[in-house]
Design an enzyme around this catalytic site. Structure first.
Site, short mmCIF file in Angstrom:
data_model
loop_
_atom_site.label_atom_id
_atom_site.label_comp_id
_atom_site.label_asym_id
_atom_site.label_seq_id
_atom_site.Cartn_x
_atom_site.Cartn_y
_atom_site.Cartn_z
CG LEU A 55 -2.10 -0.95 1.21
CD1 LEU A 55 -2.88 -0.83 2.51
CD2 LEU A 55 -2.99 -0.69 0.02
N GLY A 56 1.93 1.26 0.76
CA GLY A 56 2.74 2.48 0.85
C GLY A 56 3.91 2.30 1.80
CD1 TRP A 57 6.88 4.04 -0.14
CD2 TRP A 57 8.38 4.92 1.26
NE1 TRP A 57 7.50 5.06 -0.80
CE2 TRP A 57 8.43 5.63 0.03
CE3 TRP A 57 9.25 5.29 2.28
CZ2 TRP A 57 9.29 6.70 -0.19
CZ3 TRP A 57 10.11 6.36 2.06
CH2 TRP A 57 10.13 7.04 0.84
N GLY A 58 6.73 4.75 4.62
CA GLY A 58 7.18 6.00 5.22
C GLY A 58 8.57 5.78 5.76
CG PHE A 60 7.51 5.08 11.92
CD1 PHE A 60 8.31 5.30 13.01
CD2 PHE A 60 6.30 4.42 12.11
CE1 PHE A 60 7.93 4.87 14.27
CE2 PHE A 60 5.91 3.99 13.36
CZ PHE A 60 6.73 4.22 14.44
CB SER A 61 6.16 1.63 9.14
OG SER A 61 5.22 2.61 8.71
CB THR A 62 6.77 -1.13 4.48
OG1 THR A 62 6.91 -2.30 5.31
CG2 THR A 62 8.14 -0.65 4.02
CB VAL A 63 1.41 0.46 5.08
CG1 VAL A 63 -0.04 0.04 5.30
CG2 VAL A 63 1.89 1.31 6.25
CG ASP A 182 2.48 16.21 10.83
OD1 ASP A 182 2.58 17.37 10.37
OD2 ASP A 182 3.03 15.23 10.30
#
Length: 449
Positions: A55-58, A60-63, A182
């Site tokens: 789905l996505g990433w940041g 901080f993490s992957t999703v 945020d």
């Protein structure tokens, strides 16, 4: 000098459990302390969750989109980097999310905060990872703004979104004792009715799903390329991923006549309805996401928060801040949703910093310089002289918010007056005078069409 959060609009804990993703994370982050390598079909938490696609990433993490076998539904699986600082932050986030989930499920605002479904540990080759599952949501308000070519979202839709966010923030602030810190378009996600029906049954994937799954499997190749892999091989893998994503997008476009971005592989039924039936504006539902930077209202804070364009004046000067910082960010975001442009977009110069320019733009618009700004912040003396004037920017061009709305964005005088009257209480430079979320819910601007 002031240490600021990244000014490129990103935060360390990106909201990444929506259906929208851009680019790919750095493959070099797949190392001890970093991301967990994931492939299509991987199973987690005693085989309860099976990965369907990315789905996505940041930072901080992957999703990942995963099928929950126990509840026979799809969830967004967030896998946090394993380094201690990320783990600790994730555990704090879980405490906040559990507070949101359990405080008052009957509150209207509860429905406008993205909900944590489950959390657990997972041991992998790069360490022990905190994992969380969330409901699957649609794209962010930033993506929605792009669909309207950054020329502003229809006012009726913005009013409905604003009311829902005020309800969500009132629930966070007053009932849960949480400050989001945020608020920005990327962190507000569309809720998709019947999202599970769009994803299909895991045992009988559609042609589109098979293409998406193939793309996810290719992406896992990139994730697992070793540090010693050649650059040419990595480029070949990336090209393969892009081609497969493009094929999936083309196939989906035939079913859903929306201007899909290359990496957007799930249509949003909410947006389908809006494009075909504009009268359905009152059906839009949003949820505030990403509590990765959130904190408790009971604390005493002075560190830098908020993405640059939505940063409140007390944060800029290093003064104490509270949940009212969220209200400043919300007002800035509402302006942006309506106009397609930032309310404040500071730029540094040869003789002044971005912070100098940011404060100057705030003073020009609100035309007040309270003592709390000039003397109470850790960095106030760096920006203001003893007379309360800015040290590094001498010439200011004052402009009322009402005039900006009327002259620059061509709102009729009555609309400009009403919108200015709505936004101004949330843009009070003196934090203690800034209006709380609950107090804004009865404003006349929200009731108009």
């Amino acid at each position: 000098m002031v240490t600021t959060q990244e000014d490129d609009g990103s935060s360390e804990h990106s909201a990444v459990y929506s259906i929208h993703t851009e680019d790919e994370e750095d493959e070099h982050e797949y190392q001890p302390g970093g991301y967990h390598p994931v492939s299509f079909g991987d199973q987690f938490h005693q085989d309860r969750y099976k990965v369907v696609r990315k789905l996505g990433w940041g930072h901080f993490s992957t999703v990942w989109l995963a099928h929950d076998k126990e509840k026979n539904m799809y969830v967004a699986l967030k896998i946090v980097k394993s380094a201690p600082r990320f783990t600790q932050s994730a555990l704090e986030e879980i405490k906040l999310l559990e507070k949101v989930k359990e405080t008052n499920k009957e509150a209207v605002g509860w429905n406008h905060i993205a909900q944590l479904l489950d959390h657990f540990w997972h041991q992998g080759p790069n360490g022990k990872h905190v994992c969380m599952t969330f409901e699957v949501l649609g794209e962010s308000l930033l993506s929605l703004m792009k669909r309207f070519n950054h020329r502003g979202i229809p006012s009726a839709m913005v009013k409905r979104i604003t009311r829902q966010l005020l309800l969500g923030l009132d629930y966070l602030h007053r009932e849960c004792g949480i400050i989001h810190t945020d608020i920005k378009p990327e962190n507000v996600l569309l809720w998709i009715p019947n999202v599970q029906s769009y994803l299909g049954h895991p045992s009988q994937p559609s042609d589109n799903q098979q293409q998406v799954q193939q793309s996810a499997s290719s992406a896992s190749l990139l994730n697992q390329t070793s540090p010693g892999s050649t650059k040419s091989r990595k480029r070949r893998v990336k090209r393969r991923i892009k081609k497969q994503q493009a094929r999936a997008t083309v196939s989906l476009h035939e079913e859903c006549p929306l201007p899909l971005e290359p990496s957007l592989v799930l249509p949003s039924s909410v947006l389908d309805i809006l494009l075909v039936h504009p009268e359905a504006l009152d059906r839009v539902v949003v949820k505030l996401a990403d509590l990765g930077n959130a904190c408790w209202t009971s604390g005493d804070y002075g560190h830098v928060i908020q993405t640059r364009q939505y940063r409140s004046p007390e944060v800029i000067v290093g003064a104490r801040w509270s949940e009212r910082a969220d209200m400043w960010s919300l007002a800035c975001m509402i302006f942006e949703l309506l106009t397609g442009e930032f309310l404040f977009d500071p730029r540094g110069g040869s003789k002044f910093s971005k912070d100098d320019d940011h404060l100057a733009q705030i003073i020009e618009l609100m035309q007040v310089v309270p003592r709390s700004l000039t003397t109470l912040g850790e960095y106030s003396r760096e920006f203001f002289g003893k007379n309360g004037q800015l040290r590094n920017i001498k010439k200011l061009r004052y402009r009322r918010l009402r005039d900006v709305l009327h002259d620059s964005f061509l709102l009729p005088p009555s609309e400009a007056d009403l919108l200015s009257h709505f936004l101004s209480p949330m843009l009070q430079v003196e934090m203690e005078k800034r209006r709380a979320a609950k107090a804004m819910l009865d404003h006349q601007w929200l009731c108009g069409h």
